[in-house]
Design a protein around this motif. Structure first.
Motif, PDB file in Angstrom:
ATOM      1  N   ARG A  99      40.852  42.270   1.641  1.00 38.88           N
ATOM      2  CA  ARG A  99      40.872  43.557   2.264  1.00 38.88           C
ATOM      3  C   ARG A  99      40.716  43.972   3.909  1.00 38.88           C
ATOM      4  O   ARG A  99      41.264  43.982   4.644  1.00 38.88           O
ATOM      5  N   VAL A 149      42.856  42.408   7.227  1.00 44.30           N
ATOM      6  CA  VAL A 149      43.536  42.696   7.638  1.00 44.30           C
ATOM      7  C   VAL A 149      42.534  43.476   8.942  1.00 44.30           C
ATOM      8  O   VAL A 149      43.145  42.814   9.880  1.00 44.30           O
ATOM      9  N   LEU A 192      43.106  39.524  11.916  1.00 49.55           N
ATOM     10  CA  LEU A 192      44.635  39.460  11.612  1.00 49.55           C
ATOM     11  C   LEU A 192      45.184  41.309  12.527  1.00 49.55           C
ATOM     12  O   LEU A 192      45.851  40.603  13.907  1.00 49.55           O
ATOM     13  N   ALA A 193      44.671  42.270  12.728  1.00 46.37           N
ATOM     14  CA  ALA A 193      45.023  43.520  13.599  1.00 46.37           C
ATOM     15  C   ALA A 193      44.021  42.896  14.580  1.00 46.37           C
ATOM     16  O   ALA A 193      44.427  43.396  15.896  1.00 46.37           O
ATOM     17  N   VAL A 239      42.919  50.846  11.028  1.00 49.05           N
ATOM     18  CA  VAL A 239      43.084  49.948  10.388  1.00 49.05           C
ATOM     19  C   VAL A 239      42.912  48.907   9.334  1.00 49.05           C
ATOM     20  O   VAL A 239      43.242  48.545   8.151  1.00 49.05           O
ATOM     21  N   THR A 288      49.266  49.833   6.837  1.00 53.52           N
ATOM     22  CA  THR A 288      49.669  48.895   6.399  1.00 53.52           C
ATOM     23  C   THR A 288      49.093  47.860   7.864  1.00 53.52           C
ATOM     24  O   THR A 288      48.963  48.598   8.647  1.00 53.52           O
ATOM     25  N   LEU A 289      48.850  46.715   7.920  1.00 57.91           N
ATOM     26  CA  LEU A 289      48.396  46.015   9.432  1.00 57.91           C
ATOM     27  C   LEU A 289      49.517  46.561  10.251  1.00 57.91           C
ATOM     28  O   LEU A 289      49.739  46.404  11.514  1.00 57.91           O
TER      29      LEU A 289
END
Length: 169
Positions: free
Chosen positions: A11, A15, A18-19, A56, A63-64
């Motif tokens: 995770r 995440v 992507l963040a 995050v 959540t993202l």
């Protein structure tokens, strides 16, 4: 304390990646001004973006998509604030402080220094940081709107035009 599960590791990596990509995307479309530190509000936005990214990454409660929404909101607010500040002198004065003259032609301006909570040692440090070994090499020291100090050698000319001072320059 030193344990991490495979699912929490995956995770964080997913995440986090992507963040980070989302933050870079938002920063690229918002322009260079978003990460400048020209005033206190700019610093707050930069710190808030970092804090949001950390939240995050490490909080399972966020959540993202919530993080990306927070990035977009912070950057949009920064854009609106700078847009208004550029177009309205009144709004600009509300958001930004004025640069202040702390030292000029051999004189420390004590009243301004007290008002800005700056002492002589801090001014001397700024002068040393510029590689100056003597006050005779310095004409002026200005506390800028971002909290940094500018050290001016030689005749200051028109660079002090917008600097608030109680003396004639």
């Amino acid at each position: 304390m030193f344990e991490i599960t495979l699912s929490s590791f995956i995770r964080i990596v997913t995440v986090g990646f992507l963040a980070y990509v989302g933050l870079v995307f938002f920063l690229r479309i918002s322009g260079k001004r978003t990460l400048t530190k020209l005033n206190a509000f700019d610093l707050v936005v930069t710190v808030a973006l970092g804090s949001t990214l950390a939240t995050v990454l490490l909080s399972k409660d966020n959540t993202l998509l919530e993080g990306l929404t927070a990035f977009a909101l912070l950057i949009a607010m920064q854009y609106v604030m700078t847009f208004l500040a550029v177009r309205s002198k009144g709004f600009s004065k509300f958001v930004k402080s004025e640069p202040r003259l702390l030292y000029f032609n051999g004189t420390f301006l004590e009243d301004t220094m007290k008002k800005e909570r700056i002492n002589e040692v801090e001014i001397l440090q700024a002068i040393r940081n510029q590689g100056k070994g003597s006050l005779e090499e310095v004409q002026a020291v200005v506390l800028e709107t971002d909290g940094s100090m500018s050290v001016i050698q030689g005749e200051p000319g028109n660079t002090l035009a917008n600097v608030k001072s109680k003396i004639d320059i």
